[in-house]
Design an enzyme around this catalytic site. Sequence first.
Site, PDB file in Angstrom:
ATOM      1  CD  GLU A   1     -42.222   4.109 -79.322  1.00 35.06           C
ATOM      2  OE1 GLU A   1     -43.463   3.948 -79.310  1.00 35.06           O
ATOM      3  OE2 GLU A   1     -41.655   5.032 -79.947  1.00 35.06           O
TER       4      GLU A   1
ATOM      5  CG  HIS B   1     -36.552   9.578 -76.243  1.00 35.42           C
ATOM      6  ND1 HIS B   1     -35.515   9.359 -77.143  1.00 35.42           N
ATOM      7  CD2 HIS B   1     -37.599   8.856 -76.702  1.00 35.42           C
ATOM      8  CE1 HIS B   1     -35.924   8.554 -78.092  1.00 35.42           C
ATOM      9  NE2 HIS B   1     -37.188   8.225 -77.860  1.00 35.42           N
TER      10      HIS B   1
END
Length: 227
Positions: free
Chosen positions: A94, A16
Amino acid sequence: MTDEPPEPTTVVLVRHGVTEYTTGRRFSGGLGGHNPALSEEGRAQIGLVAEWLSPLRDRAAAVVTSPVRRTRESAELLGEAWGVPVVEEPSFAEMEFGAWEGLTFDEVGEQNRDELLAWFESVDARPGGTGESFRSVEERVLAGLDRLLTAYRGQTVVVVSHVTPIKTLVTHALEAPTASQFRLQLTPGSVTVLSFRDPDQPGPPATVRLLNALPPPQPAFLDHGGW
Protein backbone atom coordinates in the site's frame (compact mmCIF):
# COMPACT_ATOMS: atom_id res chain seq x y z
CA MET A 1 0.21 -25.32 -39.31
CA THR A 2 0.64 -22.14 -37.27
CA ASP A 3 1.50 -22.05 -33.59
CA GLU A 4 -1.38 -21.55 -31.22
CA PRO A 5 -1.44 -17.98 -29.80
CA PRO A 6 -0.43 -17.84 -26.12
CA GLU A 7 -3.17 -17.71 -23.54
CA PRO A 8 -3.68 -14.35 -21.82
CA THR A 9 -2.36 -13.95 -18.31
CA THR A 10 -5.22 -13.75 -15.83
CA VAL A 11 -4.57 -11.68 -12.69
CA VAL A 12 -7.09 -12.21 -9.89
CA LEU A 13 -6.76 -9.26 -7.51
CA VAL A 14 -8.01 -9.70 -3.94
CA ARG A 15 -8.19 -6.79 -1.52
CA HIS A 16 -7.23 -7.85 2.00
CA GLY A 17 -9.85 -8.30 4.70
CA VAL A 18 -10.63 -5.63 7.27
CA THR A 19 -8.45 -4.58 10.18
CA GLU A 20 -9.31 -2.29 13.09
CA TYR A 21 -8.00 0.58 10.95
CA THR A 22 -10.30 -0.31 8.05
CA THR A 23 -13.42 -0.38 10.20
CA GLY A 24 -12.27 2.82 11.91
CA ARG A 25 -11.84 4.49 8.50
CA ARG A 26 -8.21 5.31 9.27
CA PHE A 27 -5.31 5.74 6.88
CA SER A 28 -3.31 2.53 6.90
CA GLY A 29 -0.24 2.38 4.68
CA GLY A 30 2.48 -0.12 3.93
CA LEU A 31 5.38 -1.42 5.98
CA GLY A 32 6.24 2.10 7.13
CA GLY A 33 2.91 2.35 8.97
CA HIS A 34 1.41 0.68 12.03
CA ASN A 35 0.89 -2.57 10.07
CA PRO A 36 -2.29 -3.83 11.80
CA ALA A 37 -3.35 -7.47 11.62
CA LEU A 38 -6.59 -8.81 10.17
CA SER A 39 -9.50 -8.70 12.59
CA GLU A 40 -11.71 -11.74 13.06
CA GLU A 41 -14.16 -10.15 10.63
CA GLY A 42 -11.34 -9.73 8.12
CA ARG A 43 -10.31 -13.36 8.42
CA ALA A 44 -13.93 -14.40 7.89
CA GLN A 45 -14.12 -12.22 4.76
CA ILE A 46 -11.09 -13.95 3.25
CA GLY A 47 -12.55 -17.33 4.21
CA LEU A 48 -15.59 -16.50 2.08
CA VAL A 49 -13.31 -15.48 -0.80
CA ALA A 50 -11.38 -18.75 -0.50
CA GLU A 51 -14.60 -20.75 -0.68
CA TRP A 52 -16.06 -18.69 -3.54
CA LEU A 53 -12.89 -18.93 -5.63
CA SER A 54 -12.13 -22.55 -4.70
CA PRO A 55 -11.87 -23.61 -8.41
CA LEU A 56 -8.60 -21.65 -8.45
CA ARG A 57 -6.98 -24.40 -6.38
CA ASP A 58 -6.49 -26.27 -9.67
CA ARG A 59 -5.67 -23.24 -11.83
CA ALA A 60 -3.68 -20.66 -9.89
CA ALA A 61 0.10 -20.84 -10.32
CA ALA A 62 0.67 -18.88 -7.10
CA VAL A 63 -0.78 -16.46 -4.59
CA VAL A 64 1.38 -13.33 -4.85
CA THR A 65 1.13 -10.93 -1.92
CA SER A 66 2.23 -7.58 -0.66
CA PRO A 67 4.51 -8.12 2.37
CA VAL A 68 2.27 -5.95 4.58
CA ARG A 69 0.79 -7.92 7.48
CA ARG A 70 -2.90 -7.73 6.53
CA THR A 71 -2.22 -8.85 2.95
CA ARG A 72 0.27 -11.53 3.98
CA GLU A 73 -2.27 -12.97 6.44
CA SER A 74 -4.99 -12.87 3.77
CA ALA A 75 -2.73 -14.58 1.23
CA GLU A 76 -1.74 -17.30 3.69
CA LEU A 77 -5.42 -18.08 4.33
CA LEU A 78 -6.01 -18.43 0.57
CA GLY A 79 -2.83 -20.41 -0.06
CA GLU A 80 -3.58 -22.81 2.78
CA ALA A 81 -7.18 -23.33 1.64
CA TRP A 82 -6.16 -24.04 -1.96
CA GLY A 83 -2.76 -25.69 -1.49
CA VAL A 84 -1.16 -22.97 -3.62
CA PRO A 85 2.28 -21.43 -2.83
CA VAL A 86 2.45 -17.89 -1.47
CA VAL A 87 5.07 -15.52 -2.93
CA GLU A 88 5.85 -11.96 -1.78
CA GLU A 89 6.13 -9.01 -4.18
CA PRO A 90 6.99 -5.76 -2.34
CA SER A 91 5.85 -3.55 -5.23
CA PHE A 92 2.19 -4.39 -4.43
CA ALA A 93 2.35 -2.83 -0.93
CA GLU A 94 0.00 0.00 0.00
CA MET A 95 0.89 3.68 -0.38
CA GLU A 96 2.83 5.16 2.55
CA PHE A 97 0.82 7.94 4.22
CA GLY A 98 3.52 9.63 6.29
CA ALA A 99 2.13 11.69 9.19
CA TRP A 100 -1.43 10.74 8.19
CA GLU A 101 -0.90 7.13 9.26
CA GLY A 102 -3.55 6.08 11.76
CA LEU A 103 -5.62 9.24 11.36
CA THR A 104 -9.15 9.39 9.96
CA PHE A 105 -10.07 11.51 6.93
CA ASP A 106 -11.87 13.92 9.28
CA GLU A 107 -8.82 14.26 11.51
CA VAL A 108 -6.54 14.95 8.54
CA GLY A 109 -9.07 17.46 7.21
CA GLU A 110 -9.16 19.28 10.53
CA GLN A 111 -5.38 19.31 10.99
CA ASN A 112 -4.13 19.65 7.40
CA ARG A 113 -7.03 20.70 5.18
CA ASP A 114 -4.86 22.37 2.53
CA GLU A 115 -2.57 19.34 2.35
CA LEU A 116 -5.54 16.97 1.99
CA LEU A 117 -7.06 19.10 -0.79
CA ALA A 118 -3.70 19.19 -2.60
CA TRP A 119 -3.54 15.40 -2.41
CA PHE A 120 -6.88 15.09 -4.19
CA GLU A 121 -5.83 17.63 -6.83
CA SER A 122 -2.42 16.26 -7.81
CA VAL A 123 -1.16 12.71 -8.29
CA ASP A 124 2.31 14.05 -7.44
CA ALA A 125 1.37 15.31 -3.95
CA ARG A 126 2.91 13.40 -1.02
CA PRO A 127 0.46 12.66 1.82
CA GLY A 128 1.63 13.43 5.32
CA GLY A 129 4.72 15.22 4.04
CA THR A 130 6.86 12.09 3.75
CA GLY A 131 4.35 9.72 2.17
CA GLU A 132 4.23 8.39 -1.38
CA SER A 133 2.47 10.16 -4.23
CA PHE A 134 0.06 8.32 -6.50
CA ARG A 135 2.63 8.75 -9.26
CA SER A 136 5.40 7.04 -7.32
CA VAL A 137 3.09 4.21 -6.28
CA GLU A 138 2.08 3.77 -9.92
CA GLU A 139 5.73 3.44 -10.97
CA ARG A 140 6.51 0.67 -8.50
CA VAL A 141 3.22 -1.17 -9.02
CA LEU A 142 3.65 -1.26 -12.81
CA ALA A 143 7.24 -2.46 -12.39
CA GLY A 144 5.83 -5.28 -10.27
CA LEU A 145 3.22 -6.01 -12.93
CA ASP A 146 5.95 -6.40 -15.55
CA ARG A 147 7.72 -8.94 -13.33
CA LEU A 148 4.44 -10.74 -12.68
CA LEU A 149 3.53 -11.02 -16.37
CA THR A 150 6.99 -12.36 -17.17
CA ALA A 151 6.97 -14.94 -14.38
CA TYR A 152 3.41 -16.18 -14.95
CA ARG A 153 2.95 -15.62 -18.67
CA GLY A 154 -0.20 -17.32 -19.95
CA GLN A 155 -1.21 -18.51 -16.48
CA THR A 156 -3.64 -17.52 -13.75
CA VAL A 157 -2.17 -15.84 -10.69
CA VAL A 158 -3.83 -14.44 -7.58
CA VAL A 159 -2.50 -11.13 -6.21
CA VAL A 160 -3.47 -10.05 -2.69
CA SER A 161 -3.02 -6.30 -2.36
CA HIS A 162 -4.52 -2.98 -1.24
CA VAL A 163 -6.77 -0.18 -2.46
CA THR A 164 -4.16 1.98 -4.19
CA PRO A 165 -2.21 -0.75 -6.02
CA ILE A 166 -5.40 -2.47 -7.21
CA LYS A 167 -6.85 0.83 -8.45
CA THR A 168 -3.53 1.51 -10.16
CA LEU A 169 -3.70 -1.79 -12.03
CA VAL A 170 -7.33 -1.19 -13.05
CA THR A 171 -6.65 2.29 -14.42
CA HIS A 172 -3.57 0.97 -16.22
CA ALA A 173 -5.64 -1.79 -17.84
CA LEU A 174 -8.20 0.81 -18.96
CA GLU A 175 -5.49 3.25 -20.09
CA ALA A 176 -7.24 5.79 -17.86
CA PRO A 177 -5.57 8.78 -16.18
CA THR A 178 -3.96 8.09 -12.81
CA ALA A 179 -6.32 10.61 -11.17
CA SER A 180 -9.32 8.47 -12.18
CA GLN A 181 -8.48 6.27 -9.19
CA PHE A 182 -10.46 8.75 -7.08
CA ARG A 183 -13.61 7.58 -8.91
CA LEU A 184 -13.16 3.91 -8.09
CA GLN A 185 -14.46 2.13 -4.99
CA LEU A 186 -12.97 -1.11 -3.67
CA THR A 187 -14.49 -3.11 -0.83
CA PRO A 188 -12.40 -5.13 1.67
CA GLY A 189 -12.33 -8.77 0.64
CA SER A 190 -13.38 -7.89 -2.91
CA VAL A 191 -12.21 -9.55 -6.11
CA THR A 192 -11.16 -7.80 -9.33
CA VAL A 193 -9.99 -9.73 -12.39
CA LEU A 194 -7.77 -8.41 -15.17
CA SER A 195 -6.63 -10.20 -18.31
CA PHE A 196 -3.40 -9.30 -20.13
CA ARG A 197 -2.71 -10.35 -23.73
CA ASP A 198 0.70 -11.31 -24.99
CA PRO A 199 2.28 -8.13 -26.47
CA ASP A 200 2.51 -9.73 -29.92
CA GLN A 201 -1.19 -10.54 -30.11
CA PRO A 202 -3.83 -8.26 -31.71
CA GLY A 203 -6.52 -6.61 -29.67
CA PRO A 204 -6.51 -4.53 -26.49
CA PRO A 205 -3.50 -5.27 -24.27
CA ALA A 206 -5.65 -5.65 -21.17
CA THR A 207 -9.29 -6.09 -20.21
CA VAL A 208 -11.22 -5.75 -16.96
CA ARG A 209 -13.25 -8.92 -16.48
CA LEU A 210 -14.56 -8.33 -12.96
CA LEU A 211 -14.48 -5.32 -10.64
CA ASN A 212 -15.02 -5.08 -6.87
CA ALA A 213 -17.01 -8.31 -6.67
CA LEU A 214 -17.86 -9.95 -3.35
CA PRO A 215 -18.82 -13.52 -2.51
CA PRO A 216 -22.61 -13.74 -2.34
CA PRO A 217 -24.78 -12.84 -0.52
CA GLN A 218 -22.97 -9.73 0.82
CA PRO A 219 -23.94 -6.64 -1.26
CA ALA A 220 -20.95 -4.81 -2.72
CA PHE A 221 -22.16 -1.40 -1.54
CA LEU A 222 -21.84 -2.37 2.14
CA ASP A 223 -18.28 -1.05 2.32
CA HIS A 224 -16.24 -0.18 5.36
CA GLY A 225 -14.28 2.26 3.20
CA GLY A 226 -10.96 3.50 4.51
CA TRP A 227 -7.50 2.69 3.30
